[in-house]
Each structure stands twice: as C-alpha cells, then as structure tokens.
Design a protein around this motif. Structure first.
Motif, PDB file in Angstrom:
ATOM      1  N   VAL A 180      -1.644  32.674   9.961  1.00 21.65           N
ATOM      2  CA  VAL A 180      -0.645  31.698  10.407  1.00 21.65           C
ATOM      3  C   VAL A 180      -1.866  30.125   9.900  1.00 21.65           C
ATOM      4  N   ARG A 181      -2.961  30.197   9.540  1.00 20.21           N
ATOM      5  CA  ARG A 181      -4.027  29.482   9.447  1.00 20.21           C
ATOM      6  C   ARG A 181      -3.975  29.343   8.024  1.00 20.21           C
ATOM      7  N   GLU A 182      -3.952  30.290   7.279  1.00 18.14           N
ATOM      8  CA  GLU A 182      -3.437  30.721   5.943  1.00 18.14           C
ATOM      9  C   GLU A 182      -2.494  29.588   5.038  1.00 18.14           C
ATOM     10  N   GLU A 183      -1.850  30.428   5.151  1.00 21.97           N
ATOM     11  CA  GLU A 183      -0.867  30.453   4.783  1.00 21.97           C
ATOM     12  C   GLU A 183       0.081  28.416   5.063  1.00 21.97           C
ATOM     13  N   ILE A 184      -1.192  27.476   6.558  1.00 19.92           N
ATOM     14  CA  ILE A 184      -0.231  26.613   6.545  1.00 19.92           C
ATOM     15  C   ILE A 184      -1.516  25.853   5.818  1.00 19.92           C
ATOM     16  N   ALA A 185      -3.071  25.967   4.933  1.00 14.86           N
ATOM     17  CA  ALA A 185      -3.126  25.992   3.919  1.00 14.86           C
ATOM     18  C   ALA A 185      -3.084  25.802   3.509  1.00 14.86           C
ATOM     19  N   VAL A 186      -2.016  26.789   2.305  1.00 17.18           N
ATOM     20  CA  VAL A 186      -1.456  27.164   1.595  1.00 17.18           C
ATOM     21  C   VAL A 186      -0.285  25.678   0.794  1.00 17.18           C
ATOM     22  N   THR A 187       0.891  26.349   1.726  1.00 16.70           N
ATOM     23  CA  THR A 187       1.479  25.478   2.048  1.00 16.70           C
ATOM     24  C   THR A 187       1.930  24.565   2.711  1.00 16.70           C
ATOM     25  N   GLY A 188       1.164  24.011   3.857  1.00 19.07           N
ATOM     26  CA  GLY A 188       1.792  22.820   5.256  1.00 19.07           C
ATOM     27  C   GLY A 188       2.559  23.273   6.106  1.00 19.07           C
TER      28      GLY A 188
ATOM     29  N   PRO B 284       7.998  19.729   5.248  1.00 19.53           N
ATOM     30  CA  PRO B 284       6.228  19.047   5.614  1.00 19.53           C
ATOM     31  C   PRO B 284       6.598  17.726   4.783  1.00 19.53           C
ATOM     32  N   GLY B 285       6.549  16.992   4.623  1.00 16.92           N
ATOM     33  CA  GLY B 285       6.075  15.386   4.268  1.00 16.92           C
ATOM     34  C   GLY B 285       7.613  14.824   3.655  1.00 16.92           C
ATOM     35  N   VAL B 286       9.005  15.438   3.703  1.00 21.85           N
ATOM     36  CA  VAL B 286       9.604  15.616   3.013  1.00 21.85           C
ATOM     37  C   VAL B 286      10.914  15.057   4.338  1.00 21.85           C
ATOM     38  N   GLY B 287      11.000  16.253   4.790  1.00 19.31           N
ATOM     39  CA  GLY B 287      12.717  16.252   6.046  1.00 19.31           C
ATOM     40  C   GLY B 287      13.384  16.819   6.437  1.00 19.31           C
ATOM     41  N   PRO B 288      13.996  16.620   7.024  1.00 24.89           N
ATOM     42  CA  PRO B 288      15.323  18.043   7.088  1.00 24.89           C
ATOM     43  C   PRO B 288      15.873  18.459   6.042  1.00 24.89           C
ATOM     44  N   ARG B 289      15.809  19.644   6.002  1.00 25.09           N
ATOM     45  CA  ARG B 289      16.931  20.215   5.070  1.00 25.09           C
ATOM     46  C   ARG B 289      18.488  20.784   5.363  1.00 25.09           C
ATOM     47  N   ALA B 290      18.858  19.678   6.297  1.00 28.32           N
ATOM     48  CA  ALA B 290      20.588  19.777   6.506  1.00 28.32           C
ATOM     49  C   ALA B 290      20.093  19.125   7.743  1.00 28.32           C
ATOM     50  N   ARG B 291      21.536  18.164   8.059  1.00 26.37           N
ATOM     51  CA  ARG B 291      21.944  17.073   9.469  1.00 26.37           C
ATOM     52  C   ARG B 291      23.468  17.763   9.543  1.00 26.37           C
ATOM     53  N   ILE B 292      23.444  17.285  10.358  1.00 20.94           N
ATOM     54  CA  ILE B 292      24.805  17.049  11.114  1.00 20.94           C
ATOM     55  C   ILE B 292      24.428  15.398  12.452  1.00 20.94           C
TER      56      ILE B 292
ATOM     57  N   VAL C  15       6.040  22.961  14.099  1.00 21.70           N
ATOM     58  CA  VAL C  15       7.207  23.221  13.109  1.00 21.70           C
ATOM     59  C   VAL C  15       8.292  22.750  13.785  1.00 21.70           C
ATOM     60  N   ASP C  16       8.966  21.437  12.895  1.00 23.30           N
ATOM     61  CA  ASP C  16       9.950  20.668  13.332  1.00 23.30           C
ATOM     62  C   ASP C  16      11.201  21.526  12.861  1.00 23.30           C
ATOM     63  N   TYR C  17      12.507  21.678  13.954  1.00 28.10           N
ATOM     64  CA  TYR C  17      13.507  21.930  13.188  1.00 28.10           C
ATOM     65  C   TYR C  17      15.234  21.007  13.716  1.00 28.10           C
ATOM     66  N   SER C  18      15.292  20.018  12.728  1.00 25.04           N
ATOM     67  CA  SER C  18      16.274  18.362  12.870  1.00 25.04           C
ATOM     68  C   SER C  18      17.814  19.030  12.887  1.00 25.04           C
ATOM     69  N   CYS C  19      17.985  20.464  12.514  1.00 26.72           N
ATOM     70  CA  CYS C  19      19.167  21.249  13.360  1.00 26.72           C
ATOM     71  C   CYS C  19      19.151  22.196  13.816  1.00 26.72           C
ATOM     72  N   ALA C  20      19.679  22.136  14.729  1.00 23.39           N
ATOM     73  CA  ALA C  20      19.580  22.869  16.135  1.00 23.39           C
ATOM     74  C   ALA C  20      20.192  23.148  16.857  1.00 23.39           C
ATOM     75  N   PRO C  21      21.775  22.046  16.160  1.00 26.38           N
ATOM     76  CA  PRO C  21      22.654  21.939  17.058  1.00 26.38           C
ATOM     77  C   PRO C  21      22.596  23.348  19.446  1.00 26.38           C
TER      78      PRO C  21
ATOM     79  N   VAL D 281      13.464  13.889  -5.042  1.00 26.74           N
ATOM     80  CA  VAL D 281      12.193  13.450  -5.110  1.00 26.74           C
ATOM     81  C   VAL D 281      10.722  14.384  -4.888  1.00 26.74           C
ATOM     82  N   ALA D 282      11.008  15.716  -4.113  1.00 22.37           N
ATOM     83  CA  ALA D 282       9.866  16.600  -3.676  1.00 22.37           C
ATOM     84  C   ALA D 282      10.132  17.909  -4.275  1.00 22.37           C
ATOM     85  N   GLY D 283      11.226  18.079  -5.138  1.00 27.84           N
ATOM     86  CA  GLY D 283      11.355  19.292  -6.216  1.00 27.84           C
ATOM     87  C   GLY D 283      12.901  20.116  -5.127  1.00 27.84           C
ATOM     88  N   ARG D 284      12.688  21.265  -5.923  1.00 23.88           N
ATOM     89  CA  ARG D 284      14.225  21.479  -5.476  1.00 23.88           C
ATOM     90  C   ARG D 284      13.970  23.578  -4.787  1.00 23.88           C
ATOM     91  N   GLY D 285      12.244  23.179  -4.858  1.00 20.44           N
ATOM     92  CA  GLY D 285      11.680  24.625  -3.815  1.00 20.44           C
ATOM     93  C   GLY D 285      12.895  25.059  -2.413  1.00 20.44           C
TER      94      GLY D 285
END
Length: 392
Positions: A39-47, A122-130, A235-241, A386-390
C-alpha cells in the motif's frame, strides 16, 4: 487503534497503515507487513490505493461502529455492504440504488445496507454524487401565497429539480416523491424517477384517537442517507448511501412536529382539545407524544421495523459496555444520541463522551451538491475533465 489524532488526519499513508493494522488485528489475519508495504508503494505512485473487497466491507462496518451521531451502532457487525466501486454511469447507479431499496426493505423487516460507489480521486473529488440527502424524500412545493405544501425542508431540492426539467404533478400533494439527481465524473446531473413500486409507506393512525387517521399523514419505511462520506484508511467514498431503520421520534418529533417540516403539533393539539393559548399547558409536548405513539403503533401494525427511544438507549449502553471491554473508545455526539421523547429517562443521557480524536474509519455528513438557494454547483464532469479522463 481505530482513531487518529488531528495531526494525522489527511495523511493517506498514516491512515492506511493504521487501518490495515486494525483490520489484520481484529480479523486475526497474517501478512500485515507485506500488505502495508504494498500500500505504501501504491500511494507513492498514485496518491491513493485500492481496498480489497474484504477490507472495504470491514472498513464500512467499523465506520458505522464509530459513527459519533448514531445510537443504533450495536448492529454494526450485521451491516450488508454492497461493493459497487466499478459502477461508473448514471444508469448503473440508478439500477444499484433501486436494488439497494429492495434489499434494505426486506419485506418491512428493514436491513442495514451500505452501497459503496467509486472512491474519490485525490485532489479532484467525488466520481459520483447523489444530490438528494436521502433516497426517499417528499417534495416541498412553494405555493403562490408563500406557504409550502409538503416537506418544507425539501423546498430547495424541489426548486433544483424543477430547474433541471422535472414537472410536479398536476395536483401537487403533501407526499409527492422527489426524483433522484445523479451525477458522475463524465455525466451531467441527470433526473431519475424514484421507483415508486419500491417505496414502502405507512399511513399513520393512533390506537386511541380515530380522528388521527383523518389527518392523512404517512411516512416512508426506509431512511437511506445519501450524503454521508465514508472514509476508510485515508480513502474517501463520497457516494456511499447507507441505511439503518427508523427511530420513532425521528418521524414523530422531527419530521412531523418541527415547524420547518410538516408542522403537525397544532393540528394534533386541536384534535386532542388542548388549550393552545398558553405555553405553560405544555400542549406541544402532549401533541408530540401522541404523534410518536401513532408512529410506533402504525409501523408495528404494518409489520415495518421501527425502534422506540428507550429500547434503543438501553441497547446503546450495552454496546458501550462491549466496546469498553474490547478496549475501544466510544465516540459520541451527546446531542445526537438522545431522543427527544422522554429523554430525561434515557440511559444514554447520563453517558459522556470525551474522546476528541477523529475515528478511522468514519462516516461524516457531507451536505448537498447545491447551495441553500438551490443553485447548482459545478458538475463533477467539469472538474474531472481538468484532471483527465483516467479511472486511476
């Protein structure tokens, strides 16, 4: 374990390491050092990093266990967690939300369920919202004379969906279902009708007062909160009803009694023949008690799960004792853990909570996607473009 100091909050690596140690310790699993290193390595690469399915399920359950404003946490281990992180479209979300209603309703024997959609970037925000604060809500219609028909707390949301193109019924009522507004990283806010066939409602009546039924009050069986942010190990999950089941006074005192909701204290007091000319007659308290009696009677007569504040308070105190025996702090917001009916006799009234740390994992209310006046915010799509479509 299980809580962070204020200094550590916001550091995904620190939160991840703490969470993973807690997870492996409580689940009695080997291999924590290897998992932490990965996990440390994954965070270092992807945030950020991706939870395994079991980590997510465990994290969601513990987040409920540590939810400071919930008195029903004794049931945390029975939470059904639906991992829907790979659902990324509005159509897919709509299907899953409908399925959430069906699974949680359980024929009136309400089950506690959480549906978890894609984590925030990270740095962008939710991918989904209700947009809706709960999946089942009633409209608040503004009338020409300035009054409100329906739920006054939903006026802004009702105005917002009308601006998006929704049209109210030709004859508006007090209990018209609000449509959903769903938004993803690549799709603008979209209106989706709430599935009426999946919304169980209970007509309110009182066992001792036949006239009460003529007020034509009702409420839905399932409180699915859809603006809670689940945070698990950084890790934030902003869409978790998420839903539990109703505590009776949430409906009877708050939804039916509050002046900025359905405001039914005066109609009930008049039905009872109470003297409402003076406050010292305590007519409001008398009316609130009768409404609460009606809610508990009606839900139980309909076979719909509901709790009364005294039973729930006793259960919560047993939960506190269990947590303390396990060596875990009990996080709590005193003002939220004590019901408004007979509160002075509730066991939880005499319990105090002094742990200032932020629980890890945790659940927090995030608010809605539109302003107080119903002004639509910038869409998720604009920010993600703005952040890209990935999908990373």
């Amino acid at each position: 374990m299980g809580a962070l100091t204020a200094e550590a909050v916001g550091d995904p690596t620190a939160e991840a390491v703490e969470f993973l140690h807690l997870y492996h310790e409580e689940r009695r699993l080997p291999g924590v050092a290897a998992r932490v290193a990965g996990v440390r390595e994954e965070i270092a690469v992807t945030g950020t990093y991706r939870h395994t399915g079991d980590e997510l399920t465990y994290g969601a359950k513990v987040a409920w266990r540590q939810s400071a404003r919930c008195v029903g946490r004794a049931r945390w281990a029975g939470l059904k967690v639906r991992d829907r992180r790979d659902v990324t479209t509005v159509a897919g979300m709509a299907r899953e939300l409908a399925q959430h209603l069906a699974v949680a309703d359980n024929g009136g024997r309400i089950r506690s369920v959480m549906t978890v959609f894609a984590p925030d970037r990270p740095g962008v925000g939710p991918r989904a919202r209700i947009w809706n604060d709960q999946l089942i809500r009633y409209c608040g219609h503004r009338l020409d004379d300035g009054s409100v028909l329906g739920d006054a707390a939903q006026v802004a949301m009702t105005d917002a969906v009308r601006r998006l193109g929704w049209r109210p019924p030709a004859v508006p009522g007090r209990f018209d279902l609000l449509p959903w507004v769903l938004e993803t990283a690549y799709e603008d806010p979209t209106l989706v009708p709430a599935p009426r066939e999946l919304v169980r409602e209970v007509a309110l009546a009182h066992p001792a007062y036949p006239w009460f039924a003529r007020l034509r009050l009702r409420w839905h069986a399932l409180p699915v909160i859809s603006t809670m942010r689940l945070r698990v190990g950084g890790v934030d999950y902003s869409c978790a009803p998420f839903n539990g089941h109703y505590l009776g006074d949430e409906i009877g005192t708050r939804n039916m009694g509050d002046g900025d909701r359905y405001d039914q204290l005066l109609p009930v007091a008049r039905g009872l023949g109470l003297d409402t000319s003076r406050e010292d007659t305590l007519w409001r308290e008398h009316a609130a008690l009768v409404i609460n009696q009606a809610v508990l009677h009606s839900f139980r007569s309909a076979g719909v799960r509901v709790s009364d504040p005294h039973t729930e308070s006793e259960l919560f105190m047993r939960f506190c004792a269990q947590e303390e025996r396990a060596g875990r702090p009990v996080h709590g917001d005193w003002s939220w853990l004590n019901g408004s009916v007979g509160w002075a006799a509730l066991h939880a009234v005499h319990h105090r909570y002094y742990d200032p740390r932020v629980p890890n994992p945790n659940l927090w209310q995030t608010g809605r996607a539109y302003g107080a006046a119903g002004v639509v915010s910038a869409t998720l799509r604009q920010r993600h473009d703005v952040a890209g479509r990935g999908e990373g």
